[in-house]
Design a protein around this motif. Structure first.
Motif, PDB file in Angstrom:
ATOM      1  N   VAL A  89      69.469  54.926  47.654  1.00 44.65           N
ATOM      2  CA  VAL A  89      68.734  54.226  48.565  1.00 44.65           C
ATOM      3  C   VAL A  89      67.334  54.678  48.927  1.00 44.65           C
ATOM      4  CG1 VAL A  89      68.705  53.525  51.145  1.00 44.65           C
ATOM      5  CG2 VAL A  89      70.889  53.322  50.016  1.00 44.65           C
ATOM      6  N   GLY A  90      67.121  55.989  48.930  1.00 45.87           N
ATOM      7  CA  GLY A  90      65.849  56.603  49.105  1.00 45.87           C
ATOM      8  C   GLY A  90      64.596  55.989  47.847  1.00 45.87           C
ATOM      9  N   LEU A  91      65.308  56.165  46.522  1.00 37.40           N
ATOM     10  CA  LEU A  91      64.704  55.344  45.671  1.00 37.40           C
ATOM     11  C   LEU A  91      64.244  54.281  45.614  1.00 37.40           C
ATOM     12  CD1 LEU A  91      66.470  57.399  42.379  1.00 37.40           C
ATOM     13  CD2 LEU A  91      64.020  57.725  43.323  1.00 37.40           C
ATOM     14  N   LEU A  92      65.237  53.560  46.166  1.00 38.55           N
ATOM     15  CA  LEU A  92      65.012  51.984  45.984  1.00 38.55           C
ATOM     16  C   LEU A  92      63.865  51.789  47.285  1.00 38.55           C
ATOM     17  CD1 LEU A  92      65.911  49.054  45.310  1.00 38.55           C
ATOM     18  CD2 LEU A  92      67.652  49.135  47.462  1.00 38.55           C
ATOM     19  N   VAL A  93      64.129  52.255  48.384  1.00 37.39           N
ATOM     20  CA  VAL A  93      63.128  52.017  49.430  1.00 37.39           C
ATOM     21  C   VAL A  93      61.694  52.768  49.107  1.00 37.39           C
ATOM     22  CG1 VAL A  93      62.422  52.960  51.789  1.00 37.39           C
ATOM     23  CG2 VAL A  93      65.044  52.257  51.348  1.00 37.39           C
ATOM     24  N   PHE A  94      61.708  53.732  48.439  1.00 39.75           N
ATOM     25  CA  PHE A  94      60.313  54.243  48.402  1.00 39.75           C
ATOM     26  C   PHE A  94      59.567  53.687  46.897  1.00 39.75           C
ATOM     27  CE2 PHE A  94      61.325  57.472  51.479  1.00 39.75           C
ATOM     28  CZ  PHE A  94      60.061  57.710  51.855  1.00 39.75           C
ATOM     29  N   GLY A  95      60.519  53.100  45.976  1.00 42.72           N
ATOM     30  CA  GLY A  95      60.037  52.515  44.827  1.00 42.72           C
ATOM     31  C   GLY A  95      59.428  51.020  45.316  1.00 42.72           C
ATOM     32  N   THR A  96      60.322  50.424  46.173  1.00 44.30           N
ATOM     33  CA  THR A  96      59.862  48.991  46.806  1.00 44.30           C
ATOM     34  C   THR A  96      58.318  49.353  47.591  1.00 44.30           C
ATOM     35  OG1 THR A  96      61.999  48.381  47.048  1.00 44.30           O
ATOM     36  CG2 THR A  96      60.406  47.193  48.421  1.00 44.30           C
ATOM     37  N   LEU A  97      58.350  50.526  48.162  1.00 38.12           N
ATOM     38  CA  LEU A  97      56.946  50.626  48.937  1.00 38.12           C
ATOM     39  C   LEU A  97      56.004  50.953  48.265  1.00 38.12           C
ATOM     40  CD1 LEU A  97      55.739  51.251  51.918  1.00 38.12           C
ATOM     41  CD2 LEU A  97      56.332  53.889  51.492  1.00 38.12           C
ATOM     42  N   ALA A  98      56.112  51.695  47.187  1.00 34.49           N
ATOM     43  CA  ALA A  98      54.888  51.745  46.176  1.00 34.49           C
ATOM     44  C   ALA A  98      54.479  50.332  45.392  1.00 34.49           C
ATOM     45  CB  ALA A  98      55.707  52.881  44.985  1.00 34.49           C
ATOM     46  N   ILE A  99      55.484  49.745  45.272  1.00 33.21           N
ATOM     47  CA  ILE A  99      55.225  48.293  44.627  1.00 33.21           C
ATOM     48  C   ILE A  99      54.577  47.565  45.608  1.00 33.21           C
ATOM     49  CG2 ILE A  99      56.030  46.287  43.865  1.00 33.21           C
ATOM     50  CD1 ILE A  99      58.219  47.941  42.333  1.00 33.21           C
ATOM     51  N   ALA A 100      54.872  47.584  46.908  1.00 36.74           N
ATOM     52  CA  ALA A 100      54.149  46.622  47.940  1.00 36.74           C
ATOM     53  C   ALA A 100      52.847  47.291  47.924  1.00 36.74           C
ATOM     54  CB  ALA A 100      54.893  46.785  49.337  1.00 36.74           C
ATOM     55  N   LEU A 101      52.594  48.721  48.233  1.00 36.53           N
ATOM     56  CA  LEU A 101      51.178  49.172  48.366  1.00 36.53           C
ATOM     57  C   LEU A 101      50.262  48.805  47.077  1.00 36.53           C
ATOM     58  CD1 LEU A 101      51.942  52.682  49.675  1.00 36.53           C
ATOM     59  CD2 LEU A 101      50.892  50.912  50.942  1.00 36.53           C
ATOM     60  N   ASP A 102      51.190  48.625  45.841  1.00 36.87           N
ATOM     61  CA  ASP A 102      50.241  48.447  44.752  1.00 36.87           C
ATOM     62  C   ASP A 102      49.975  47.040  44.703  1.00 36.87           C
ATOM     63  OD1 ASP A 102      48.968  48.609  41.993  1.00 36.87           O
ATOM     64  OD2 ASP A 102      50.901  48.158  41.142  1.00 36.87           O
ATOM     65  N   ARG A 103      50.513  46.281  45.256  1.00 38.19           N
ATOM     66  CA  ARG A 103      50.291  44.799  45.237  1.00 38.19           C
ATOM     67  C   ARG A 103      49.146  44.599  46.396  1.00 38.19           C
ATOM     68  NH1 ARG A 103      52.116  41.988  41.303  1.00 38.19           N
ATOM     69  NH2 ARG A 103      54.134  42.451  40.680  1.00 38.19           N
ATOM     70  N   MET A 104      49.053  45.498  47.354  1.00 37.47           N
ATOM     71  CA  MET A 104      48.056  45.228  48.601  1.00 37.47           C
ATOM     72  C   MET A 104      46.603  46.022  47.955  1.00 37.47           C
ATOM     73  SD  MET A 104      49.966  45.592  52.119  1.00 37.47           S
ATOM     74  CE  MET A 104      50.614  47.302  52.009  1.00 37.47           C
ATOM     75  N   ILE A 105      47.028  47.143  47.594  1.00 42.64           N
ATOM     76  CA  ILE A 105      45.717  47.924  47.137  1.00 42.64           C
ATOM     77  C   ILE A 105      45.234  47.512  45.896  1.00 42.64           C
ATOM     78  CG2 ILE A 105      44.964  50.189  46.804  1.00 42.64           C
ATOM     79  CD1 ILE A 105      46.629  51.305  48.658  1.00 42.64           C
ATOM     80  N   GLY A 106      45.983  46.903  44.912  1.00 42.72           N
ATOM     81  CA  GLY A 106      45.569  46.578  43.668  1.00 42.72           C
ATOM     82  C   GLY A 106      44.835  45.604  43.559  1.00 42.72           C
TER      83      GLY A 106
END
Length: 143
Positions: A89-106
């Motif tokens: 669950v931690g991998l899923l949540v933090f991986g999703t968070l990283a992808i979301a940040l990449d979409r916003m910052i990217g």
């Protein structure tokens, strides 16, 4: 300009034996991106901590005949099962968070100019030759 390149490359100041062979200036696009490995590592650590907390809570409130009453082996079995779920669950949540940040910052990127110089150095203390190495001339020995 050549002095700055030599110092920036970590070689110190250029000497009189340096020869710039190729000098290239290229326009590049710099894009910020989160470091996925760090996010995933943080997800694993948070999952292990949450599994430890859940195991401690289960040990404090557990029923007398439960798996935690079997001593250290029962405690480790419960922690291992909870750790597998919590780390996933931690991998899923933090991986999703990283992808979301990449979409916003990217979306933010800027154009920069990159300089690249190919420098050849005459090394007179140990010159390089085009001769084949001596170990290549030895005949093969087979027992």
């Amino acid at each position: 300009m050549a002095g700055a390149r030599g110092a920036a490359a970590g070689r110190g100041t250029p000497s009189e034996h340096d020869h710039i062979v190729d000098d290239e200036v290229v326009s590049v696009v710099v894009r910020r991106s989160p470091r996925y490995g760090r996010f995933l590592f943080l997800g694993v650590v948070v999952g292990l901590v949450v599994a430890g907390i859940l195991t401690a809570v289960a040990a404090a409130t557990g029923d007398p005949g439960g798996p935690l009453t079997a001593g250290a082996s029962g405690f480790l079995r419960v922690y291992g099962a909870l750790a597998a779920v919590c780390v996933g669950v931690g991998l899923l949540v933090f991986g999703t968070l990283a992808i979301a940040l990449d979409r916003m910052i990217g979306r933010r990127h800027r154009a920069e100019i990159a300089e690249r110089a190919t420098v050849l150095t005459d090394d007179l203390t140990s010159p390089v030759s085009d001769d084949p190495p001596r170990w290549g001339d030895e005949p093969e020995r087979r027992p």
